[in-house]
Design a protein around this motif. Structure first.
Motif, PDB file in Angstrom:
ATOM      1  N   SER A  13       7.310   3.892 -17.766  1.00  0.00           N
ATOM      2  CA  SER A  13       6.267   4.899 -18.002  1.00  0.00           C
ATOM      3  C   SER A  13       5.927   5.003 -19.483  1.00  0.00           C
ATOM      4  O   SER A  13       4.753   5.051 -19.868  1.00  0.00           O
ATOM      5  N   ALA A  16       4.024   1.900 -20.521  1.00  0.00           N
ATOM      6  CA  ALA A  16       2.635   1.948 -20.069  1.00  0.00           C
ATOM      7  C   ALA A  16       1.817   2.915 -20.918  1.00  0.00           C
ATOM      8  O   ALA A  16       0.664   2.628 -21.278  1.00  0.00           O
ATOM      9  N   ALA A  17       2.408   4.063 -21.253  1.00  0.00           N
ATOM     10  CA  ALA A  17       1.684   5.050 -22.060  1.00  0.00           C
ATOM     11  C   ALA A  17       1.381   4.508 -23.452  1.00  0.00           C
ATOM     12  O   ALA A  17       0.264   4.653 -23.964  1.00  0.00           O
ATOM     13  N   VAL A 281      -4.427   4.067 -18.168  1.00  0.00           N
ATOM     14  CA  VAL A 281      -3.040   3.590 -18.108  1.00  0.00           C
ATOM     15  C   VAL A 281      -2.130   4.499 -18.927  1.00  0.00           C
ATOM     16  O   VAL A 281      -1.006   4.826 -18.518  1.00  0.00           O
ATOM     17  N   CYS A 282      -2.612   4.923 -20.092  1.00  0.00           N
ATOM     18  CA  CYS A 282      -1.824   5.820 -20.948  1.00  0.00           C
ATOM     19  C   CYS A 282      -1.536   7.137 -20.235  1.00  0.00           C
ATOM     20  O   CYS A 282      -0.394   7.625 -20.230  1.00  0.00           O
ATOM     21  N   GLY A 285       0.928   6.625 -17.371  1.00  0.00           N
ATOM     22  CA  GLY A 285       2.294   6.485 -17.874  1.00  0.00           C
ATOM     23  C   GLY A 285       2.885   7.818 -18.282  1.00  0.00           C
ATOM     24  O   GLY A 285       4.055   8.109 -18.000  1.00  0.00           O
TER      25      GLY A 285
END
Length: 295
Positions: A13, A16-17, A281-282, A285
């Motif tokens: 997570s 991804a962030a 996506v950020c 995440g």
């Protein structure tokens, strides 16, 4: 196991962030650079970071041939992928790639600009994708044991090209020379001439060693400096008579260097969509990380 899974989930997570946030900021900044930089004409463009829109022209020199199709072009990029894996999971894996380093010539009706594409994000409009059984589509047909061992192999070929006559949007660092653009830095040019003469010290002595003692005294060095000054002025005058030469290359700073067949508006729109994907996506995440912490 549950704790280990939670740690893995938090790591994914956070990754991804961070990656999504970085991608968002990069693409958004590039889009703003494009829209905030006015389109210039080559003949009257200021030195520095500029954008042009024109048409690709043929460059003088050797003909550029695309490696996979053998088609003549001005620039190419290719990738060869092999279909590999077991029966349950197969995917295309890159096995070979390459990119052209040939210079490009852009014309906008007011002048011509040579572009060094190294380090640029190039977005061609011509893109071909096809499949075959050979590692290289233009390679010789295999026979005998080699053909038996390679039986059943599958390859995918991807080739992108730029051609003469295609529109090209270019944004990068612009520099011009010739045409009397450069002011004369007499001391620097004089020093360059003297360094060049010193590389052949025997010739320097032959020209300026009046008493033939194998050394240059103060008076003789004064003659060297005067002659070098006159030579520097002559070289500057010769450079000033040369026609303008315009070049574009990768900026020294972190500004985008983009060559695209798409126009500025279309390119900015694509970058905004990519920035939005990075933001999504950020956020995903960050939400995933928060959910794991709360459970």
């Amino acid at each position: 196991m549950a704790i280990e899974g939670a740690w893995i989930g938090m790591g994914l997570s956070v990754g991804a962030a961070v990656a999504g946030g970085w991608w968002f900021m990069r693409r958004y900044a590039q889009a703003r650079h494009l829209l905030d930089t006015p389109t210039s004409k080559i003949r009257s463009a200021a030195q520095g970071y500029v954008e042009f829109y024109g048409v690709l022209q043929a460059c003088a020199g050797a003909e550029v041939i695309a490696p996979l199709t053998g088609k003549p072009c001005q620039w190419w990029r290719f990738r060869i992928e092999e279909y590999v894996g077991d029966d349950n999971k197969k995917s295309w894996r890159p096995v070979e790639s390459g990119v052209s380093d040939s210079w490009l010539q852009l014309s906008d009706g007011t002048g011509e600009c040579l572009i060094n594409p190294q380090g640029a994000e190039v977005r061609p409009v011509t893109r071909e994708i096809w499949k075959g059984s050979l590692r290289h589509p233009r390679g010789p047909q295999k026979s005998g044991l080699t053909a038996f061992l390679s039986m059943g192999k599958r390859y995918r070929y991807i080739e992108e090209r730029l051609h003469v006559g295609q529109p090209l949007y270019a944004i990068g660092d612009f520099r011009s020379s010739g045409g009397g653009r450069q002011g004369l830095d007499l001391q620097r040019r004089q020093a360059e001439v003297i360094r060049h003469w010193k590389s052949d010290f025997g010739g320097l002595l032959q020209r300026f060693d009046s008493d033939g003692n194998g050394q240059l005294d103060e008076q003789e060095w004064n003659r060297v400096r005067l002659a070098a000054q006159l030579e520097a002025e002559d070289l500057h005058r010769a450079d000033s008579l040369k026609p303008d030469q315009h070049h574009m290359a990768k900026p020294l700073e972190s500004q985008p260097f983009i060559l695209s067949c798409a126009g500025e508006d279309e390119l900015a729109r694509q970058l905004y969509w990519q920035a939005a994907a990075g933001a999504a996506v950020c956020i995903a995440g960050a939400l995933g990380f928060a959910w794991i912490l709360g459970n």
